[in-house]
Motif scaffolding. Structure first.
Motif, PDB file in Angstrom:
ATOM      1  N   SER A  71       0.982  -1.411   0.114  1.00 50.22           N
ATOM      2  CA  SER A  71       0.161   0.072  -0.089  1.00 50.22           C
ATOM      3  C   SER A  71       0.788   1.309   0.064  1.00 50.22           C
ATOM      4  N   SER A  94      -4.735   0.527  -2.950  1.00 47.98           N
ATOM      5  CA  SER A  94      -4.936   1.573  -2.207  1.00 47.98           C
ATOM      6  C   SER A  94      -6.461   1.572  -1.293  1.00 47.98           C
ATOM      7  N   TYR A  97     -10.875  -3.270  -2.411  1.00 45.73           N
ATOM      8  CA  TYR A  97     -11.259  -3.721  -3.587  1.00 45.73           C
ATOM      9  C   TYR A  97      -9.953  -3.981  -4.566  1.00 45.73           C
ATOM     10  N   GLN A 120      -3.106  -3.246   7.489  1.00 47.40           N
ATOM     11  CA  GLN A 120      -3.921  -2.757   8.581  1.00 47.40           C
ATOM     12  C   GLN A 120      -4.696  -1.539   7.674  1.00 47.40           C
ATOM     13  N   PRO A 121      -3.928  -0.431   7.099  1.00 48.58           N
ATOM     14  CA  PRO A 121      -4.634   0.707   6.533  1.00 48.58           C
ATOM     15  C   PRO A 121      -5.587   0.355   5.727  1.00 48.58           C
ATOM     16  N   LEU A 122      -5.523  -0.918   4.859  1.00 41.82           N
ATOM     17  CA  LEU A 122      -6.785  -1.109   3.902  1.00 41.82           C
ATOM     18  C   LEU A 122      -7.858  -1.478   4.432  1.00 41.82           C
ATOM     19  N   GLN A 124      -8.652  -1.361   7.766  1.00 39.96           N
ATOM     20  CA  GLN A 124      -9.317  -0.582   8.862  1.00 39.96           C
ATOM     21  C   GLN A 124     -10.257   0.363   8.428  1.00 39.96           C
ATOM     22  N   ALA A 125     -10.003   1.115   7.150  1.00 41.88           N
ATOM     23  CA  ALA A 125     -11.002   1.982   6.556  1.00 41.88           C
ATOM     24  C   ALA A 125     -12.331   1.312   6.345  1.00 41.88           C
ATOM     25  N   GLY A 128     -14.456   0.342   9.788  1.00 40.81           N
ATOM     26  CA  GLY A 128     -14.977   1.341  10.642  1.00 40.81           C
ATOM     27  C   GLY A 128     -16.407   2.059  10.152  1.00 40.81           C
ATOM     28  N   SER A 129     -16.592   1.697   8.924  1.00 43.42           N
ATOM     29  CA  SER A 129     -17.884   2.336   8.408  1.00 43.42           C
ATOM     30  C   SER A 129     -19.193   1.470   8.965  1.00 43.42           C
ATOM     31  N   LEU A 137     -16.366  -7.877   3.775  1.00 43.79           N
ATOM     32  CA  LEU A 137     -15.045  -7.711   3.109  1.00 43.79           C
ATOM     33  C   LEU A 137     -14.173  -8.217   3.570  1.00 43.79           C
ATOM     34  N   ASN A 158       0.785  -6.503  10.133  1.00 44.57           N
ATOM     35  CA  ASN A 158      -0.245  -5.747  10.868  1.00 44.57           C
ATOM     36  C   ASN A 158       0.167  -4.871  11.866  1.00 44.57           C
ATOM     37  N   GLY A 159      -0.778  -4.274  12.395  1.00 42.76           N
ATOM     38  CA  GLY A 159      -0.269  -3.207  13.325  1.00 42.76           C
ATOM     39  C   GLY A 159      -0.814  -3.699  14.646  1.00 42.76           C
ATOM     40  N   LEU A 160      -0.495  -2.825  15.705  1.00 44.52           N
ATOM     41  CA  LEU A 160      -0.897  -2.963  16.892  1.00 44.52           C
ATOM     42  C   LEU A 160      -1.981  -2.074  17.683  1.00 44.52           C
TER      43      LEU A 160
END
Lengths: 218, 328
Positions: A71, A94, A97, A120-122, A124-125, A128-129, A137, A158-160
């Motif tokens: 990413s 990004s 999908y 994680q950034p992919l 996480q977004a 949250g929705s 997904l 991954n993150g913590l």
């Protein structure tokens, strides 16, 4: 997936397995071979991407193919000193999908190692929705990674997040906890060194040098 | 490829139409999927036309396929094109950063108030406009000011000092020709500033810039300002920051921009200094540098994440801008 005889599958796995220079990591995760989904989770800057690049270098040295889904843009200083660059394929994603499409594309390539840097950034977004599609997904991604792992070794980072009382746990929630076959937590110990845990029992020490990483038993 | 159409970002009406035509997976739609080198925009359009879908669905699907397939196509990496970094005018800081700030990367600077972060932002903005003959990038830069720390007079001062420096190091006739024609006005015409007073303005600005980015560097001074105090719902804040971070990544991949973001720090329960905005934000930057004030003029920078992790360099902030510390 058609029914296939076991000896054929074992032979395929042998062809795709590559020699690595991290025997301690090999033992820690229970073998670096196709079929494994390894999650490296840890705080920012602890060296998750460095371990991935070390394994990519080993795989390219052995002459096998590597697919990387990232990413963030890969810089030139990561790519120098890597042999056989034509065996490395990079795809930039990004959104969730894009990730699903890339995973589907990897299925038609024959690669020994698939690295997903920064999952994680992919995800996480979408989590949250407010709508229910987020969990669906997440499931899709799990299935996609599972399909890819049949033929290749999959490693992702991954993150913590903090889970209360000063403890830390892997990001992306309870539903994601069952996604990998092995989860390696990377943390800093009291002296500031880096340790890798599996199941809070087995630990190994990680050092990052100019030539790559070194992992030794604690 | 068994990618169900319900997992694609297409509207429900298209999904319903496709299910009525017994299309469950993406591979039912396209017989030959364009992967790897055989990726071809025309072949996707041709195949979609052969399917006899109603116009509105066909257009949606073709757009989606072309956008996503194009962006995520697997390619072998190519090195060889020399990338020009943005320098900071302090050689010790530049060598700590392996040359400077390169395009396509996100660099995060952290520090307590008064540790030189805003001065560094202004210096980097001015340094973008150094002509190529002198090893600079000669590009436009955008300095987004959330705090109110950007001072046009200081930018003018730094640009004047840069021009004086270029005049001093010009050797060949060509270089002297360029510096004689260069003015402070021309250097500053490439530095754009924008002031944001809340997070909505910041996100709107990044959205507008992402559409067609011709800046070489985007510098956000103090991202944490608008996210620290306005939110009562922490979950909403995490979501907004996660989406913002995705936008920044996409911007970096699409265009050769350097993204420089300044973050603030806070004290956690045990008395140690932690970056603001939480753990999920900390994965956004590819490099993180911690700035600290050592004495009146001297500041130090330590790399927390990235190449040369753990190393430190000292620099000085003078009336001319960021410079090296005098040799002891």
């Amino acid at each position: 997936m058609f029914p296939t005889p076991c000896n054929w599958l074992l032979r395929q796995n042998k062809l795709l397995k590559f020699q690595n220079t991290l025997p301690v990591l090999d033992e820690l995760v229970g073998g670096l071979h196709p079929g494994q989904i390894i999650e490296l989770c840890g705080p920012s800057g602890i060296g998750k991407s460095q371990v991935c690049w070390h394994l990519i270098r080993d795989c390219l040295n052995a002459g096998k193919n590597v697919a990387m889904i990232s990413s963030r843009k890969i810089q030139d200083y990561d790519l120098e000193n890597l042999p056989n660059l034509s065996n490395l394929s990079i795809s930039y994603v990004s959104s969730v999908y894009n990730l699903l499409i890339s995973l589907a594309a990897v299925n038609s390539m024959s690669v020994s190692l698939v690295v997903i840097d920064g999952i994680q950034p992919l995800l996480q977004a979408v989590l949250g929705s407010a709508n229910f599609k987020g969990q669906a997904l997440l499931n899709e991604v799990k299935c996609g990674i599972g399909t890819v792992s049949v033929k290749s070794l999959v490693i992702y980072t991954n993150g913590l997040v903090s889970v209360g009382d000063g403890n830390h746990g892997p990001a992306l929630g309870r539903a994601w906890e069952v996604a990998p076959s092995v989860r390696i937590m990377m943390l800093r110990d009291r002296e500031g060194g880096r340790v890798m845990w599996r199941n809070r029992e087995v630990t190994a020490r990680l050092e990052i040098g100019d030539q790559g990483v070194e992992i030794s038993w604690n | 490829m068994a990618l169900p159409i319900t997992s694609l970002p297409i509207p429900q009406s298209t999904v319903r139409y496709l299910s009525s035509r017994n299309v469950v997976y993406l591979s039912d739609l396209l017989k030959t999927l364009p992967w790897l080198d055989s990726y071809n925009e025309e072949s996707v359009i041709l195949q979609m036309e052969e399917l006899n879908l109603p116009e509105v669905h066909r257009r949606l699907l073709t757009d989606f396929l072309i956008n996503h397939l194009h962006q995520t196509a697997f390619q072998a990496p190519q090195i060889g094109k020399k990338l020009v970094p943005i320098i900071t005018f302090s050689s010790s800081l530049d060598s700590l950063l392996c040359g400077g700030i390169f395009p396509n990367e996100i660099v995060e600077f952290l520090g307590e108030p008064g540790s030189g972060t805003s001065q560094l932002c202004m210096q980097l903005a001015v340094d973008c406009s150094i002509p190529e003959m002198f090893g600079g990038r000669a590009c436009k830069s955008l300095l987004i000011d959330c705090n109110g720390d950007t001072c046009n007079i200081r930018l003018n001062q730094m640009a004047k000092a840069t021009l004086t420096h270029l005049n001093l190091i010009a050797r060949s006739a060509e270089e002297k020709d360029i510096t004689s024609k260069l003015t402070v006005d021309e250097l500053l015409s490439k530095v754009y500033t924008a002031r944001c007073t809340n997070y909505t303005q910041l996100i709107a600005l990044i959205n507008t810039v992402s559409k067609d980015c011709n800046y070489g560097a985007i510098i956000i001074d103090a991202l944490a300002t608008h996210f620290r105090h306005e939110f009562e719902d922490m979950r909403q804040r995490t979501n907004i920051i996660a989406e913002f971070s995705n936008k920044l990544h996409k911007l970096c991949i699409d265009a050769p921009v350097s993204l420089i973001i300044v973050n603030q720090v806070r004290m956690d329960g045990e008395g140690s200094i932690q970056p603001c905005l939480g753990e999920s934000w900390s994965h956004t930057a590819t490099r993180r540098i911690f700035l600290r004030r050592v004495s009146t003029d001297v500041y130090s920078a330590t790399i927390m994440k990235g190449k040369r992790s753990g190393e430190t360099a000292n620099f000085r902030i003078s009336s001319r801008g960021i410079r090296d510390c005098p040799a002891q």
